[in-house]
Design an enzyme around this catalytic site. Structure first.
Site, PDB file in Angstrom:
ATOM      1  N   LYS A 206       1.764  -8.723  -3.959  1.00  0.00           N
ATOM      2  CA  LYS A 206       3.049  -9.064  -3.737  1.00  0.00           C
ATOM      3  C   LYS A 206       2.876  -9.759  -2.351  1.00  0.00           C
ATOM      4  CE  LYS A 206       7.845  -7.674  -3.236  1.00  0.00           C
ATOM      5  NZ  LYS A 206       8.689  -6.378  -3.429  1.00  0.00           N
ATOM      6  N   GLU A 212      -7.014  -3.924   1.626  1.00  0.00           N
ATOM      7  CA  GLU A 212      -7.854  -3.555   0.573  1.00  0.00           C
ATOM      8  C   GLU A 212      -8.064  -4.558  -0.266  1.00  0.00           C
ATOM      9  OE1 GLU A 212      -5.218  -1.891   1.758  1.00  0.00           O
ATOM     10  OE2 GLU A 212      -5.475   0.243   1.692  1.00  0.00           O
ATOM     11  N   GLY A 267       7.057  -3.376  -5.864  1.00  0.00           N
ATOM     12  CA  GLY A 267       5.329  -3.397  -6.369  1.00  0.00           C
ATOM     13  C   GLY A 267       5.539  -2.278  -7.396  1.00  0.00           C
ATOM     14  N   ARG A 268       5.920  -1.125  -7.391  1.00  0.00           N
ATOM     15  CA  ARG A 268       5.641  -0.163  -8.486  1.00  0.00           C
ATOM     16  C   ARG A 268       6.708  -0.448  -9.795  1.00  0.00           C
ATOM     17  NH1 ARG A 268       7.897   1.414  -3.774  1.00  0.00           N
ATOM     18  NH2 ARG A 268      10.022   2.512  -3.933  1.00  0.00           N
ATOM     19  N   GLU A 353       6.680   7.558  -4.841  1.00  0.00           N
ATOM     20  CA  GLU A 353       7.138   6.559  -3.999  1.00  0.00           C
ATOM     21  C   GLU A 353       8.435   6.360  -3.888  1.00  0.00           C
ATOM     22  OE1 GLU A 353       3.644   3.799  -3.940  1.00  0.00           O
ATOM     23  OE2 GLU A 353       5.185   2.320  -2.815  1.00  0.00           O
ATOM     24  N   HIS A 384      -7.414  23.367 -21.105  1.00  0.00           N
ATOM     25  CA  HIS A 384      -8.861  23.869 -20.777  1.00  0.00           C
ATOM     26  C   HIS A 384      -8.964  23.947 -19.243  1.00  0.00           C
ATOM     27  CE1 HIS A 384      -9.891  23.893 -24.981  1.00  0.00           C
ATOM     28  NE2 HIS A 384      -9.046  22.916 -25.052  1.00  0.00           N
ATOM     29  N   LYS A 512      -0.566   1.200   6.278  1.00  0.00           N
ATOM     30  CA  LYS A 512      -1.109   0.029   6.533  1.00  0.00           C
ATOM     31  C   LYS A 512      -1.290  -0.443   7.926  1.00  0.00           C
ATOM     32  CE  LYS A 512       0.569  -1.949   2.053  1.00  0.00           C
ATOM     33  NZ  LYS A 512       1.292  -3.000   1.239  1.00  0.00           N
TER      34      LYS A 512
HETATM   35  C1  G6Q Z   1       4.625  -0.166  -4.407  1.00  0.00           C
HETATM   36  C2  G6Q Z   1       3.941  -0.070  -3.106  1.00  0.00           C
HETATM   37  C3  G6Q Z   1       2.639  -0.434  -2.947  1.00  0.00           C
HETATM   38  C4  G6Q Z   1       2.281  -1.613  -3.105  1.00  0.00           C
HETATM   39  C5  G6Q Z   1       0.804  -1.945  -2.601  1.00  0.00           C
HETATM   40  C6  G6Q Z   1       0.281  -3.410  -2.948  1.00  0.00           C
HETATM   41  O1  G6Q Z   1       5.758  -0.241  -4.710  1.00  0.00           O
HETATM   42  O2  G6Q Z   1       4.758  -0.979  -2.188  1.00  0.00           O
HETATM   43  O3  G6Q Z   1       1.936   0.507  -3.804  1.00  0.00           O
HETATM   44  O4  G6Q Z   1       2.477  -2.168  -4.594  1.00  0.00           O
HETATM   45  O5  G6Q Z   1       0.574  -1.504  -1.435  1.00  0.00           O
HETATM   46  O6  G6Q Z   1       0.882  -4.328  -1.944  1.00  0.00           O
HETATM   47  P1  G6Q Z   1       0.627  -5.688  -2.200  1.00  0.00           P
HETATM   48  O7  G6Q Z   1       1.119  -5.971  -3.545  1.00  0.00           O
HETATM   49  O8  G6Q Z   1       1.608  -6.451  -1.251  1.00  0.00           O
HETATM   50  O9  G6Q Z   1      -0.767  -5.996  -1.974  1.00  0.00           O
END
Ligand code: G6Q
Length: 559
Positions: A206, A212, A267-268, A353, A384, A512
């Site tokens: 996003k 990463e 994001g989620r 989150e 199990h 971050k």
């Molecule tokens: C989701 C969070 C988090 C995010 C990641 C990746 O709701 O904000 O999981 O999606 O940190 O972020 P970017 O999409 O900006 O790389």
């Protein structure tokens, strides 16, 4: 904003709880033959049986009253109206627009967002069609065979979970790979299995600033260039999904190969947006649109159904009953379906989150529990392993048991064993086993009386442990869309009742920031900042080890 703990329904629920805490579900069932029929809801290919909970009609009446007094219906309406309900980031929350029909305007700050939603979806469809049909060729004029999605968190878990869940619908030529962890072993192992000529990389971020993802993306591009040898080839093999065209261009991907989404998509909650491009590539346009349609249908139900017949609202309220009154601190997601094996991890992020917060929207510290700890795994394997604690441990965790009714795709005999186990577990969690029953069982097994008396207490199960049974007519794109939307809205309703903002994530942002400083110190490019003695020692140890390695010529390996 009303103060939750001062609401009449909250107080009434506490009084009600003083009696309810001792109820036995066995008795509730024995005295109410219609119970299963009443606490049963069918919607959008999903069946919810919530009868195996420690609730009565009065509990539900009070919980529904709580939802109204906490103004949950107003919050729901505000979300659908596109109001900036993510107050700390001043953003609307409109994942529902991504799965809405194009002809019904949805406005953010006066602008109807539906035309741009439709435009991006159509672009994704054209691109997916070109790749899937084999028209889109790599730099040696071969069709794409492997898709490597590089993203993390919300830009990874949703597409990964859906591609796994709907593997039965996957394109036979395309193999999907998901790289999230910056631990290079994941990228290394993935790159071992693909060829540069036939691999498409989708960089999903996003912000396009997540270290990463960008590190993995840069390494993947170096690997690709070392094989293709021509920077011009990148355009056929790298596309981006982001809200940040400038950063995408800086990375070296032509914005013409970028699929856009917007800041009002969290994001989620983003698998419905261009972040779902891997899903569309894997499943095709029709199936992706069916996923959206299933979610939209659940949205419409959520927006319009009365609270007492509203599936997400009821799931949310039953959850609140345990979290806030019984003090249940965790909640288990147990799909009895191997294809849904990533579903618990996806819901874990979605819930923890969204609602793992301790301040109300107006900044007060809460004095009640919020999000539970979400955990789980496939139910049949769980039986199990961790189910022991669920049956006899001291910690009571409500469980969502999820399966699909349709066993037609299954090998002979397997589906009945799977569902038979799930139904049996739900019954065992409800009924438990009394001491007398345990003794009778042992006598029937031929044990002598001293052995019966010695062993029976260990064979006692309290029961009275709550479960929801969620059945999908079948695990198809439409039902899965509805299932995901069901949980999204359940979580939103709980957040609304707890008066928190379910849509920011300052805890994730903190990670971050923190890593940024220490990474420089580990690399040796930055002076060591003031740290606690433990952190300073760990950094020093790493630097010392790393220097030794370099001296001995055992430095970093190239791909
Ligand atoms: C989701 C969070 C988090 C995010 C990641 C990746 O709701 O904000 O999981 O999606 O940190 O972020 P970017 O999409 O900006 O790389």
């Amino acid at each position: 904003m009303p103060i939750l703990t001062q609401l009449p329904a909250w107080r009434a629920l506490w009084q009600h709880f003083s009696r309810a805490r001792d109820w036995s579900m066995r008795e509730l069932f024995d005295t109410d033959p219609q119970r299963a029929e009443r606490y049963w809801l069918e919607q959008d290919g999903l069946i919810l049986d919530y009868s195996k909970n420690r609730i009565t009609d009065q509990t539900l009446t009070l919980l529904l009253q709580l939802a109204r007094e906490a103004e949950a219906p107003e919050r729901i309406a505000a979300m659908f109206r596109g109001e900036p309900i993510n107050t700390t980031e001043h953003r609307a929350v409109l994942h529902v627009a991504l799965r809405s029909p194009p002809d019904a305007p949805i406005r953010v700050g006066g602008e109807d967002v539906m035309p741009k939603v439709t435009r991006v979806l159509d672009r994704m469809a054209r691109f997916a069609h070109a790749v899937r049909s084999g028209d889109w060729l790599g730099y040696t004029h071969q069709p794409i065979t492997d898709i490597v999605s590089i993203g993390i968190g919300g830009s990874d878990l949703g597409p990964l979970m859906v591609c796994e869940a709907l593997k039965a619908y996957a394109h036979p030529r395309l193999t999907m790979h998901f790289v999230s962890n910056v631990d290079s072993s994941l990228l290394k192992e993935t790159l071992k299995r693909v060829h540069a000529e036939t691999t498409l990389f989708i960089i999903e971020s996003k912000t396009f600033t997540t270290s990463e993802t960008l590190t993995n993306a840069h390494t993947a591009r170096e690997w690709f260039l070392s094989r293709a040898g021509d920077a011009g080839a990148v355009a056929r093999h790298f596309v981006a999904v982001s809200t940040n065209p400038k950063a995408v261009a800086d990375f070296g991907i032509d914005p013409a190969h970028m699929f856009e989404f917007w800041d009002w998509v969290g994001g989620r909650y983003s698998l419905w947006s261009a972040i779902g491009l891997p899903i569309m590539l894997c499943l095709g346009e029709e199936n992706f649109r069916a996923l959206l349609a299933g979610a939209h249908s659940m949205d419409t139900h959520f927006r319009t159904a009365p609270l007492e017949a509203n599936m997400p609202v009821l799931l949310a309220l039953v959850g609140i009953w345990y979290i806030n009154f019984f003090g249940g601190g965790s909640h288990v997601i147990a799909p009895y379906d191997q294809y849904l094996h990533r579903f618990p991890a996806f819901i874990q992020q979605l819930d923890m989150e969204s609602n793992g917060k301790q301040r109300t929207r107006d900044g007060r510290l809460v004095d009640y529990e919020t999000a539970p700890i979400i955990w789980g795994g496939t139910g049949i394997n769980g039986q199990h392993a961790f189910f022991q604690l669920l049956h006899q441990g001291t910690h009571i965790a409500p469980i969502d048991l999820i399966a699909s009714l349709d066993g037609r795709g299954s090998l002979p005999g397997h589906h009945e064993i799977l569902l038979g186990n799930m139904f049996a577990q739900a019954e065992a969690f409800l009924r438990g086993k009394t001491l007398d029953e345990a003794r009778a069982e042992l006598r029937a097994a031929g044990l002598d009386e001293p052995a019966v008396q010695a062993l029976a207490p260990f064979k006692v199960f309290d029961g009275n442990r709550p479960t929801n049974t969620l059945l999908l007519q079948r695990l198809d794109p439409r039902c899965l869309g509805a299932l995901i939307a069901l949980y999204e809205h359940k979580i939103f309703v709980q957040g609304a009742i707890w008066q928190i903002n379910s849509f920011d994530q300052w805890g994730v942002e903190l990670g971050k920031q923190l890593a940024h400083t220490i990474v420089g110190e580990l690399e040796g490019s930055a002076e060591t900042a003031a740290h606690d003695s433990s952190t300073a020692r760990l950094i020093a140890l790493y630097r010392r080890m790393n220097q030794e390695k370099t001296t001995k010529g055992r430095g970093k390996t190239a791909l």
